[in-house]
Design a protein around this motif. Structure first.
Motif, PDB file in Angstrom:
ATOM      1  N   PRO A  43       0.813  -1.223   0.000  1.00 27.20           N
ATOM      2  CA  PRO A  43       0.000   0.000   0.000  1.00 27.20           C
ATOM      3  C   PRO A  43       0.841   1.266   0.000  1.00 27.20           C
ATOM      4  O   PRO A  43       0.464   2.282  -0.601  1.00 27.20           O
ATOM      5  N   PHE A  44       1.996   1.202   0.664  1.00 27.21           N
ATOM      6  CA  PHE A  44       2.886   2.362   0.719  1.00 27.21           C
ATOM      7  C   PHE A  44       3.391   2.718  -0.680  1.00 27.21           C
ATOM      8  O   PHE A  44       3.343   3.887  -1.112  1.00 27.21           O
ATOM      9  N   LEU A  45       3.864   1.694  -1.397  1.00 32.11           N
ATOM     10  CA  LEU A  45       4.372   1.936  -2.746  1.00 32.11           C
ATOM     11  C   LEU A  45       3.263   2.383  -3.697  1.00 32.11           C
ATOM     12  O   LEU A  45       3.470   3.241  -4.555  1.00 32.11           O
ATOM     13  N   LEU A  46       2.070   1.785  -3.533  1.00 32.05           N
ATOM     14  CA  LEU A  46       0.962   2.130  -4.422  1.00 32.05           C
ATOM     15  C   LEU A  46       0.358   3.495  -4.116  1.00 32.05           C
ATOM     16  O   LEU A  46      -0.459   4.002  -4.878  1.00 32.05           O
ATOM     17  N   ALA A  47       0.746   4.068  -3.007  1.00 32.05           N
ATOM     18  CA  ALA A  47       0.347   5.451  -2.720  1.00 32.05           C
ATOM     19  C   ALA A  47       1.437   6.424  -3.150  1.00 32.05           C
ATOM     20  O   ALA A  47       1.163   7.499  -3.702  1.00 32.05           O
ATOM     21  N   TYR A  48       2.689   6.021  -2.958  1.00 28.99           N
ATOM     22  CA  TYR A  48       3.809   6.935  -3.206  1.00 28.99           C
ATOM     23  C   TYR A  48       4.186   7.006  -4.690  1.00 28.99           C
ATOM     24  O   TYR A  48       4.323   8.099  -5.266  1.00 28.99           O
ATOM     25  N   LEU A  49       4.340   5.858  -5.358  1.00 28.38           N
ATOM     26  CA  LEU A  49       4.801   5.860  -6.748  1.00 28.38           C
ATOM     27  C   LEU A  49       3.812   6.543  -7.703  1.00 28.38           C
ATOM     28  O   LEU A  49       4.222   7.351  -8.554  1.00 28.38           O
ATOM     29  N   PRO A  50       2.479   6.274  -7.605  1.00 30.03           N
ATOM     30  CA  PRO A  50       1.554   6.992  -8.501  1.00 30.03           C
ATOM     31  C   PRO A  50       1.558   8.507  -8.277  1.00 30.03           C
ATOM     32  O   PRO A  50       1.323   9.272  -9.228  1.00 30.03           O
ATOM     33  N   LEU A  52       4.153  10.320  -7.680  1.00 31.55           N
ATOM     34  CA  LEU A  52       5.282  10.840  -8.470  1.00 31.55           C
ATOM     35  C   LEU A  52       4.915  10.899  -9.946  1.00 31.55           C
ATOM     36  O   LEU A  52       5.278  11.850 -10.654  1.00 31.55           O
ATOM     37  N   LEU A  53       4.189   9.864 -10.394  1.00 24.21           N
ATOM     38  CA  LEU A  53       3.773   9.821 -11.793  1.00 24.21           C
ATOM     39  C   LEU A  53       2.808  10.976 -12.107  1.00 24.21           C
ATOM     40  O   LEU A  53       2.937  11.649 -13.145  1.00 24.21           O
TER      41      LEU A  53
END
Length: 631
Positions: A43-50, A52-53
Motif C-alpha cells: 500500500p505504501f508503494l501504491l500510494a507513493y509511486l503513482p 510521483l507519476l
C-alpha cells in the motif's frame, strides 16, 4: 491460571505459541514475516509511486521519467502481489500442519494426564475453554496469522505516520484563501495533529475495553458451555441411546438444554450490549478522524500548499491509515479474544508435563536396571489408606490395610459402595490416597514411573471399552502384534467363531470407519477385555467383575481360562458372586472402607461374620439353581 488480561500476559502467550509453532514448522514464522513486510510495503508503494507519476504528468512531463514511474507502479503491484499470493498458499499449508500437531498434543495429553484430573471440574473447564476456542474463534495457527497481520498494520502505520507528519508540518499556506480561519488552520497543523492523536488514543482505549469484556465472557461462559455440550451430545450418544428412547429421557434432556441455552443467551446478550457501548464510539472516532484529515488535505490543495500528486498520495495514505488502524485494533481485539480461549492450550500442556513427570532423575529407582523394566514382585501392601474423591467430603476408604503375597489368589468382596473398585483405582495409581501408602516389596509405589508400574498389571476393569480398531489391535493394544498369540487368546475366551464370520482378528470393531464393522454385545466386549489381559500376561492379574455380563456357561469357560492363564501369577479378583471365592488363597472383606475380615473361605465362614452372612444368602440361590437343574 486465568485468561490473560494485561498486554504483557498476551505478549507472553504470543511468544509461547511462537515457540510451540517453531517446533512443528520451520517455515511458518519466516513465511509469516515475509507476508507481513509485503503487506506493509504494497500500500505504501501504491500510494507513493503513482503520486510521483501524477506530478510528473502535470508538471515537468518528461517522457522517460513517466515511463520509468509507470513501469515501477505496474511492477511493484504485480511482483509483490504475486509473491504475497504464493506465500499465503504456503502459509495455509504450514498452518494446517501446525494446527493438526497442536490438536494431537491435546489428544495425547488427555490420554496421558492423571486419571483423577479427568473428573476435576477446573481441569474440564480448561479443556472446554480450549474446545470453545476452536469453535468460537479459530485454530491457534490462524490466530497467529492474525497476529502477523497486526504486525503488518503496525509497520504500515509507521510508514504512513512519516508521510502524514510531513503533511502536518507543511505549514506553508501558499496562496491566502481570504478566509482567516482557513488560513490559520492550514498554517497551524499542530492543532490537527493534537486532535487526531487524541481521538486515536481514545478510540484505542475503547477497543481495548470492549476486548476486556469479551475476555471476561470467555471465563464465565466455559462452565455453561461445557454443560450444554454434555446434554447436546447425550442425544447422539449410541451408548445411552436405548435408555434415552425407552425411558423417554429426551424431554428431560431438552429441559436442561433449554435452561443452559437461555443462560448462554442471556450471557451473550449482556456482554454484546456492553461491547457495543464501547465499540460504536470507537468506530465513530475513526470516521471523524478520516473526515478531519480529508478536510486538511483538501484545504492545502486549495491554497496550493501541496501538489495534485501529493493530494493523491495523502488521500490514499489517509484512507489506508484509517483502514490499517481499524484493522489493527480489530486484530488486537480478535487475538486477545482468541487468546482468552487458547491460553487453555498452555495450561493443558503444562498440566500434561506435570502429570507426565515421575520422580527426579536423582532418585535411586528400586530394581533399577537398564531401562527400568525388571521389577521383581514379592508383595503388595496397603498401609492405613484413606481416600475420598475430589470434591466429596465422604471417605470411601478409611484406614484400609491389607497385604498380598506373590502368587496368591485374592478375592476382594463386600457390599456395593464398600470401596472395592476404588482400591483397584488406587492400586493402578489413577488416584492418590489422601493418607497412607501402598507398598511394593516394602517400597512406596509412587517411586516407580507410571509406564513401568502399569506393566505389572493385566487388568479387566468393571466398565469395559473397546476401540474403533481391528479385533487384533484391540487385543494387542498395538498394530505390532503376534497373530498366533492373538488367535490363541481369542479362541480361549470364545470369540473365534463369531469373528470367523467376518475377517477374524482383522475384523473392524464399531462402525465409526467401516460399514462392515462389528458392534459387540456386552458379553462379547467383556470377553475381548479378558483376551486383552491374557495377551499382556503381566505378573499381576486384576479382574473387577470380569464375568458380570456373561451367561453361566460362558462364565464357566472364562473362569477355567483364568485358572489356566494365571498359573504362578498373582490374581486379585473382585466379584459379587461369592462362589468364586472358594478357590482363593485369601479373601478381603471390605466394609465401609475398612478391611473388616480377612482369611480363607473356610475361616471366614466359621467366623460367622459379614462374609458368612453374604455366603449364606447367596448359597440359597446356588442350592435353588442346583435343585432346578437336577429336576
Amino acid at each position: 491460571m486465568s485468561a490473560p488480561r494485561k498486554h504483557r500476559e498476551n505478549i507472553a502467550l504470543f511468544f509461547f505459541f511462537l515457540k510451540e509453532i517453531r517446533q512443528y514448522s520451520k517455515w511458518f514464522v519466516p513465511v509469516g514475516t515475509a507476508i507481513m513486510v509485503i503487506q506493509a510495503l504494497r500500500p505504501f508503494l501504491l500510494a507513493y509511486l503513482p503520486s510521483l507519476l501524477i506530478d510528473e504528468l502535470t508538471q515537468k512531463r518528461r517522457i522517460a521519467v513517466v515511463i520509468v514511474y509507470t513501469i515501477a507502479v505496474v511492477a511493484s503491484e504485480g511482483i509483490l502481489g504475486l509473491l504475497a499470493q504464493e506465500l499465503q498458499k504456503r502459509q495455509n499449508v504450514e498452518s494446517m500442519k501446525v494446527n493438526r500437531r497442536m490438536e494431537m498434543n491435546v489428544s495425547r495429553m488427555m490420554a496421558d494426564v492423571s486419571y483423577a484430573r479427568l473428573e476435576d471440574k477446573e481441569f474440564l473447564d480448561f479443556r472446554q475453554t480450549y474446545l470453545s476456542g476452536l469453535n468460537r474463534s479459530s485454530q491457534i495457527a490462524y490466530v497467529m496469522m492474525t497476529a502477523f497481520h497486526m504486525g503488518s498494520c503496525l509497520l504500515m502505520l509507521g510508514g504512513y505516520a512519516v508521510l502524514l507528519l510531513r503533511l502536518l508540518v507543511t505549514d506553508r499556506a501558499g496562496i491566502p484563501s481570504g478566509v482567516a480561519v482557513v488560513d490559520f488552520l492550514v498554517s497551524n497543523t499542530w492543532i490537527w495533529l493534537f486532535v487526531i492523536a487524541g481521538m486515536s488514543v481514545y478510540s484505542s482505549y475503547l477497543k481495548v475495553q470492549a476486548d476486556n469484556v469479551y475476555t471476561k465472557m470467555v471465563e464465565e461462559f466455559a462452565p455453561t458451555e461445557r454443560a450444554y455440550s454434555y446434554y447436546q451430545k447425550l442425544g447422539k450418544n449410541l451408548a445411552c441411546a436405548k435408555d434415552v428412547r425407552l425411558f423417554r429421557f429426551y424431554p428431560l434432556l431438552s429441559v436442561y438444554m433449554e435452561d443452559y441455552r437461555k443462560a448462554a443467551r442471556k450471557l451473550e446478550i449482556r456482554f454484546s450490549n456492553a461491547t457495543l457501548r464501547r465499540a460504536a464510539p470507537a468506530d465513530i472516532c475513526l470516521k471523524v478522524q478520516t473526515l478531519l484529515i480529508y478536510i486538511l488535505v483538501s484545504a492545502k490543495v486549495y491554497v496550493k500548499a501541496i501538489t495534485f500528486g501529493q493530494f493523491y498520495m495523502y488521500a490514499n495514505v489517509i484512507h489506508n491509515t484509517i483502514s490499517a488502524l481499524s484493522e489493527m485494533l480489530d486484530d488486537i481485539a480478535s487475538v486477545r479474544y482468541a487468546f482468552g480461549f487458547h491460553y487453555a492450550y498452555q495450561v493443558l500442556m503444562e498440566e500434561g508435563m506435570i502429570d507426565g513427570e515421575s520422580v527426579e532423575e536423582t532418585t535411586e529407582w528400586p530394581e533399577k536396571s537398564g531401562e527400568l523394566t525388571g521389577i521383581v514382585f514379592e508383595s503388595l501392601e496397603f498401609v492405613d489408606v484413606w481416600f475420598r474423591y475430589p470434591g466429596s467430603e465422604a471417605w470411601v476408604l478409611q484406614g484400609f490395610s491389607g497385604k498380598i503375597e506373590s502368587g496368591q489368589k485374592v478375592s476382594i468382596v463386600g457390599m456395593n459402595g464398600a470401596g472395592k473398585t476404588t482400591l483397584i483405582k488406587l492400586l493402578h495409581r489413577f488416584y492418590q490416597p489422601q493418607k497412607g501408602e501402598i507398598l511394593l516389596n516394602g517400597i512406596n509405589i509412587n517411586l516407580y514411573p507410571c509406564e513401568v508400574w502399569w506393566k505389572l498389571f493385566s487388568t479387566v476393569f468393571q466398565d469395559v471399552h473397546y476401540f474403533a480398531y481391528s479385533a487384533g489391535e484391540n487385543v494387542a493394544a498395538s498394530a505390532d502384534m503376534e497373530p498366533g498369540r492373538v488367535d490363541e487368546v481369542l479362541r480361549k475366551v470364545g470369540l473365534t467363531e463369531m469373528l470367523s464370520r467376518h475377517k477374524r482378528q482383522g475384523t473392524e470393531l464399531t462402525r465409526n470407519f467401516s460399514e462392515e464393522g462389528v458392534i459387540l454385545s456386552g458379553g462379547e466386549a467383556q470377553k475381548l477385555a479378558v483376551a486383552r489381559a491374557f495377551y499382556r500376561d503381566a505378573p499381576i492379574y486384576v479382574f473387577d467383575e470380569p464375568t458380570a455380563a456373561l451367561d453361566p456357561l460362558a462364565e464357566k469357560e472364562i473362569v477355567d481360562c483364568f485358572d489356566e492363564y494365571t498359573q504362578g501369577k498373582t490374581v486379585i479378583y473382585i466379584s459379587h458372586r461369592m462362589a468364586s471365592c472358594r478357590n482363593s488363597d485369601m479373601i478381603f472383606l471390605v466394609d465401609q472402607g475398612r478391611l473388616a475380615e480377612c482369611g480363607t473361605h473356610e475361616q471366614l465362614v466359621e467366623a460367622k461374620g459379614i462374609y458368612a452372612q453374604l455366603w449364606s444368602a447367596q448359597a440359597q440361590w446356588y442350592n435353588h439353581d442346583k435343585q432346578l437343574s437336577d429336576k
